[in-house]
Design a protein around this motif. Structure first.
Motif, mmCIF file in Angstrom:
data_model
loop_
_atom_site.group_PDB
_atom_site.id
_atom_site.type_symbol
_atom_site.label_atom_id
_atom_site.label_comp_id
_atom_site.label_asym_id
_atom_site.label_seq_id
_atom_site.Cartn_x
_atom_site.Cartn_y
_atom_site.Cartn_z
ATOM 1 N N ASP A 144 0.848 -1.198 0.000
ATOM 2 C CA ASP A 144 0.000 0.000 0.000
ATOM 3 C C ASP A 144 0.883 1.248 0.000
ATOM 4 O O ASP A 144 2.102 1.162 -0.076
ATOM 5 C CB ASP A 144 -0.965 0.004 1.189
ATOM 6 N N ASN A 145 0.296 2.408 0.015
ATOM 7 C CA ASN A 145 0.971 3.703 0.005
ATOM 8 C C ASN A 145 1.673 3.983 -1.329
ATOM 9 O O ASN A 145 1.360 4.938 -2.012
ATOM 10 C CB ASN A 145 1.970 3.840 1.160
ATOM 11 N N TYR B 155 6.616 -5.280 1.216
ATOM 12 C CA TYR B 155 5.903 -4.946 2.452
ATOM 13 C C TYR B 155 6.887 -5.037 3.627
ATOM 14 O O TYR B 155 7.885 -5.761 3.584
ATOM 15 C CB TYR B 155 4.718 -5.885 2.686
ATOM 16 N N ASP C 125 -6.405 -4.654 -3.060
ATOM 17 C CA ASP C 125 -6.238 -4.571 -4.512
ATOM 18 C C ASP C 125 -5.358 -5.701 -5.032
ATOM 19 O O ASP C 125 -5.596 -6.233 -6.121
ATOM 20 C CB ASP C 125 -5.630 -3.225 -4.899
ATOM 21 N N GLN D 247 2.511 -4.312 6.567
ATOM 22 C CA GLN D 247 1.338 -5.141 6.294
ATOM 23 C C GLN D 247 1.528 -6.523 6.913
ATOM 24 O O GLN D 247 2.653 -6.956 7.170
ATOM 25 C CB GLN D 247 1.117 -5.302 4.784
ATOM 26 N N MET E 18 -0.088 -1.290 -4.797
ATOM 27 C CA MET E 18 -1.320 -1.920 -4.354
ATOM 28 C C MET E 18 -1.240 -2.256 -2.874
ATOM 29 O O MET E 18 -0.181 -2.620 -2.365
ATOM 30 C CB MET E 18 -1.561 -3.240 -5.104
ATOM 31 N N GLY E 19 -2.372 -2.144 -2.189
ATOM 32 C CA GLY E 19 -2.491 -2.680 -0.848
ATOM 33 C C GLY E 19 -3.024 -4.099 -0.928
ATOM 34 O O GLY E 19 -3.267 -4.633 -2.014
ATOM 35 N N ILE F 33 4.864 0.949 4.588
ATOM 36 C CA ILE F 33 4.355 -0.233 3.884
ATOM 37 C C ILE F 33 4.243 -1.446 4.821
ATOM 38 O O ILE F 33 4.381 -2.590 4.395
ATOM 39 C CB ILE F 33 5.199 -0.574 2.637
#
Length: 226
Positions: A167-168, A193, A175, A201, A171-172, A199
């Motif tokens: 993400d950021n 990640y 998505d 996750q 894609m997170g 990032i």
């Protein structure tokens, strides 16, 4: 064929007696298990020009006399650093002795930041399709979700897909899970990640989101065989 993950977006492929590294960000990568001075590499594949993907490319390529494959602008810039390069562009493919490389689109940026705080334009970012020994690996690079991932999966049945989930900047997890649905890869591995605070996750939560239950979290240094 042996495929291993080494933190951030670093993927290693061993095939046909060759050692191939994708996006070898080693120095400064707190999650990698690799040590720059110990790496033996024949080929380096780059998705785009950001420093956390180009990483140790120049030093590794020079020490190992390795070939660097990247988009034309990035390949040209690296050739000026004394590196042996092969330039390509999105949609194009090339058959090498170690396998076939095809660049796909990716929606992101691509520039290299020098020690003098200059931004060097490095062409369009890309994903990489790598085909060897009857297998296909897809490294999406840094990208947002896009609908043509469905076409990529339809035209190139994928055995393993490496997808960013941070993400950021990319894609997170949500998505990326939808991207996996479009690609229809046999196995999906999360990348990009936890290297930096923006990032962070949980890759196992991402795995749970996958509709086809076909995900696998690889710890740095862990490998799968095809």
């Amino acid at each position: 064929m042996k495929i291993s993950y080494h933190g951030h977006s670093v993927v290693q492929i061993q095939t046909k007696g060759k050692n191939i590294l994708i996006d070898p960000f080693i120095t400064g990568n707190g999650l990698t298990d690799l040590k720059p001075d110990e790496i033996k590499v024949d080929v380096i594949l780059l998705t785009h020009g950001h420093n956390d993907h180009v990483g140790d490319t120049v030093a590794l390529a020079k020490r190992n006399n390795a070939l660097v494959v990247a988009n034309h602008e990035l390949a040209t810039y690296l050739s000026w650093q004394g590196v042996n390069t092969h330039g390509m562009h999105i949609g194009g493919a090339c058959q090498f002795e170690f396998g076939k490389v095809k660049l796909t689109q990716a929606f992101h940026g691509s520039s290299y930041t020098t020690e003098n705080n200059e931004l060097i334009y490095c062409g369009m970012p890309a994903g990489i399709l790598f085909m060897s020994e009857g297998k296909t690996i897809y490294h999406a690079g840094d990208t947002g979700l896009f609908s043509d991932m469905k076409l990529i999966g339809e035209r190139h049945p994928i055995d393993v897909a490496f997808l960013p989930i941070g993400d950021n900047f990319t894609m997170g997890p949500e998505d990326a899970a939808y991207a996996a649905k479009l690609l229809k890869a046999k196995t999906v591995v999360p990348i990009h990640y936890n290297t930096f605070p923006p990032i962070q996750q949980d890759p196992y939560k991402f795995i749970e989101m996958l509709e086809d239950k076909n995900g696998k979290v690889l710890e740095p240094g862990e490998a799968i065989e095809l």
